[in-house]
Scaffold this active site. Structure first.
Site, PDB file in Angstrom:
ATOM      1  N   HIS A  70      49.119  32.922  37.177  1.00 59.05           N
ATOM      2  CA  HIS A  70      48.561  33.225  35.851  1.00 59.05           C
ATOM      3  C   HIS A  70      49.127  34.532  35.290  1.00 59.05           C
ATOM      4  O   HIS A  70      49.334  35.502  36.008  1.00 59.05           O
ATOM      5  CB  HIS A  70      47.031  33.179  35.845  1.00 59.05           C
ATOM      6  CG  HIS A  70      46.296  34.267  36.562  1.00 59.05           C
ATOM      7  ND1 HIS A  70      46.016  35.481  35.978  1.00 59.05           N
ATOM      8  CD2 HIS A  70      45.734  34.316  37.792  1.00 59.05           C
ATOM      9  CE1 HIS A  70      45.299  36.222  36.823  1.00 59.05           C
ATOM     10  NE2 HIS A  70      45.130  35.554  37.933  1.00 59.05           N
ATOM     11  N   ASP A 182      46.886  41.673  39.993  1.00 57.74           N
ATOM     12  CA  ASP A 182      46.226  40.381  39.793  1.00 57.74           C
ATOM     13  C   ASP A 182      46.490  39.993  38.344  1.00 57.74           C
ATOM     14  O   ASP A 182      45.806  40.468  37.450  1.00 57.74           O
ATOM     15  CB  ASP A 182      44.730  40.498  40.065  1.00 57.74           C
ATOM     16  CG  ASP A 182      43.962  39.220  39.732  1.00 57.74           C
ATOM     17  OD1 ASP A 182      44.591  38.218  39.415  1.00 57.74           O
ATOM     18  OD2 ASP A 182      42.720  39.265  39.771  1.00 57.74           O
ATOM     19  N   GLU A 216      43.522  32.236  32.936  1.00 58.77           N
ATOM     20  CA  GLU A 216      42.912  31.991  34.255  1.00 58.77           C
ATOM     21  C   GLU A 216      41.633  32.776  34.405  1.00 58.77           C
ATOM     22  O   GLU A 216      40.630  32.275  34.949  1.00 58.77           O
ATOM     23  CB  GLU A 216      43.905  32.383  35.362  1.00 58.77           C
ATOM     24  CG  GLU A 216      43.481  31.956  36.762  1.00 58.77           C
ATOM     25  CD  GLU A 216      42.642  32.986  37.518  1.00 58.77           C
ATOM     26  OE1 GLU A 216      42.161  32.659  38.601  1.00 58.77           O
ATOM     27  OE2 GLU A 216      42.449  34.116  37.025  1.00 58.77           O
ATOM     28  N   GLU A 217      41.662  34.012  33.925  1.00 59.78           N
ATOM     29  CA  GLU A 217      40.531  34.921  34.166  1.00 59.78           C
ATOM     30  C   GLU A 217      39.254  34.504  33.432  1.00 59.78           C
ATOM     31  O   GLU A 217      38.192  35.042  33.690  1.00 59.78           O
ATOM     32  CB  GLU A 217      40.906  36.363  33.785  1.00 59.78           C
ATOM     33  CG  GLU A 217      42.031  36.974  34.625  1.00 59.78           C
ATOM     34  CD  GLU A 217      41.600  37.370  36.037  1.00 59.78           C
ATOM     35  OE1 GLU A 217      40.437  37.142  36.388  1.00 59.78           O
ATOM     36  OE2 GLU A 217      42.449  37.904  36.769  1.00 59.78           O
ATOM     37  N   ASP A 239      48.051  33.724  43.930  1.00 59.58           N
ATOM     38  CA  ASP A 239      47.166  34.731  43.343  1.00 59.58           C
ATOM     39  C   ASP A 239      46.921  35.849  44.348  1.00 59.58           C
ATOM     40  O   ASP A 239      47.348  35.762  45.500  1.00 59.58           O
ATOM     41  CB  ASP A 239      45.833  34.083  42.926  1.00 59.58           C
ATOM     42  CG  ASP A 239      45.211  34.754  41.706  1.00 59.58           C
ATOM     43  OD1 ASP A 239      45.242  35.997  41.629  1.00 59.58           O
ATOM     44  OD2 ASP A 239      44.686  34.036  40.831  1.00 59.58           O
ATOM     45  N   HIS A 327      40.636  44.092  40.616  1.00 61.06           N
ATOM     46  CA  HIS A 327      39.985  44.222  39.299  1.00 61.06           C
ATOM     47  C   HIS A 327      39.674  45.683  38.953  1.00 61.06           C
ATOM     48  O   HIS A 327      38.756  45.968  38.180  1.00 61.06           O
ATOM     49  CB  HIS A 327      38.727  43.331  39.177  1.00 61.06           C
ATOM     50  CG  HIS A 327      39.094  41.887  38.930  1.00 61.06           C
ATOM     51  ND1 HIS A 327      38.221  40.949  38.429  1.00 61.06           N
ATOM     52  CD2 HIS A 327      40.269  41.237  39.088  1.00 61.06           C
ATOM     53  CE1 HIS A 327      38.839  39.781  38.311  1.00 61.06           C
ATOM     54  NE2 HIS A 327      40.080  39.938  38.718  1.00 61.06           N
TER      55      HIS A 327
END
Ligand SMILES: [Zn+2]
Length: 353
Positions: A70, A182, A216-217, A239, A327
């Site tokens: 992603h 990410d 994706e998120e 990922d 994150h």
């Protein structure tokens, strides 16, 4: 690392992946036979088989392997442009608000990028009482201060403009540190594994469909739609995954260990990996002397879940990069793990019959 640095510092939140897509489209020139962008914005790049799959394979329709990485990162869209000139934001993707104090941000407007400061409104620490100091602000409490007169802000900024945190990419010891590793590490991995195959003149009997997905998120949206287009025989989501191996974290909740090798995700909150594919990855890794570690992620999912459930269902698996401080803007990836993932992906693609 120069490519990873550019990927990490190019902003692209869900639904606003344009800049990342442009960067990837330039980087993959010459690596694929066909490249297209689907209606939602995912890049679908096809590299035809360069070898025969053997006696039991129909060469006219080689095994289609879809790789999904992603492009989007967690971030914000402008939700409100205040009469006072302050912006309010709406998050796209899951932030830990404890990481959102005193951050520099970038506001991408039609007329150009504006730097800003992200802070909760209210009193500074000197004036706050004991109770107020303990409070973690909600995302709805956050303000973006552009340091400009209100009229100028109102003239330039629109609801829906992309807001991202500003953070340099840095090598720290044996690791790479930056924001949105990410999932820009996966974009890097797809490109670099293909480059490795080409550089080594290695052949592959499968047809590779490398998909750089959108959104994706916010729920694997680009993976679901692109898998319907590709209709793969095998889907590999790539990922980051949790690496909770710092002091204070119980050993049984590590998920992965930094430097422990490429992570093979047995299952996560949204998919259970195909056990035959797990066996294939472990066999290929053992043959190539590539370090791997198995992991289970209790909550959270990746594009794998989107591919697995598309159409009549697809055999699917997740290759993961162990990542500390996920994150946050200081996501940390060990270079050995990154290279193990690249080597394993290249070797796996060469192995599929
Ligand atoms: Zn991700």
């Amino acid at each position: 690392m120069e490519l990873l640095a550019r990927l990490s510092t190019t902003p692209g939140v869900p639904g606003r992946e344009d800049r990342v897509r442009d960067l990837i489209l330039k980087e993959i020139e010459g690596l694929f036979d066909e490249v297209s962008v689907d209606p939602m914005g995912s890049v679908i790049a096809v590299r035809k088989a360069t070898a025969s799959g053997g006696a039991d394979t129909d060469n006219a329709s080689p095994t289609r392997v879809m790789l999904a990485a992603h492009m989007d990162q967690i971030g914000f869209l402008v939700r409100h442009v205040g009469s006072d000139g302050f912006l309010r934001v709406h998050n796209v993707g899951g932030f830990d608000p404890r990481n959102l104090f005193a951050r520099l941000v970038n506001v991408a407007t039609e007329g150009g990028d504006l730097p800003g400061v992200l802070n909760p409104g209210g009193k500074p620490v000197h004036l706050a009482n004991a109770e107020e100091r303990k409070k973690v602000p909600e995302i709805t409490d956050l303000l973006v201060d552009l340091g400009l007169p209100a009229e100028q802000v109102q003239a330039q900024v629109k609801i829906g403009d992309m807001v991202t945190l500003t953070q340099p990419f840095t090598l720290v010891g044996n690791t790479a540190v930056g924001q949105c590793l990410d999932n820009r590490v996966a974009c890097w991995l797809v490109i670099e594994s293909l480059r490795k195959i080409v550089a080594e003149g290695a052949t592959h009997a499968c047809e590779i469909h490398a998909v750089f997905t959108v959104q994706e998120e916010v729920g694997l949206r680009g993976a679901i739609t692109s898998a319907h287009t590709v209709r793969p025989d095998i889907g590999i989501g790539i990922d980051t995954t949790l690496c909770v191996d710092t002091p204070g974290s119980p050993e049984d909740q590590r998920c992965t260990q930094q430097g422990g090798g490429a992570a093979l995700t047995v299952m996560d909150g949204a998919s259970i990996g195909d056990p035959r594919l797990l066996a294939d990855f472990e066999r290929v890794a053992a043959a190539g002397g590539i370090k791997t570690q198995r992991s289970i992620l209790r909550a959270g999912g990746t594009d794998t879940a989107g591919i697995q459930r598309a159409g009549g269902g697809t055999r699917a698996f997740t290759l993961s990069v162990p990542t500390r401080y996920i994150h946050s803007v200081t996501e940390m990836v060990h270079l050995d793990d990154l290279h193990a993932c690249r080597d394993l992906l290249a070797a796996y693609l060469g192995d599929v019959k």
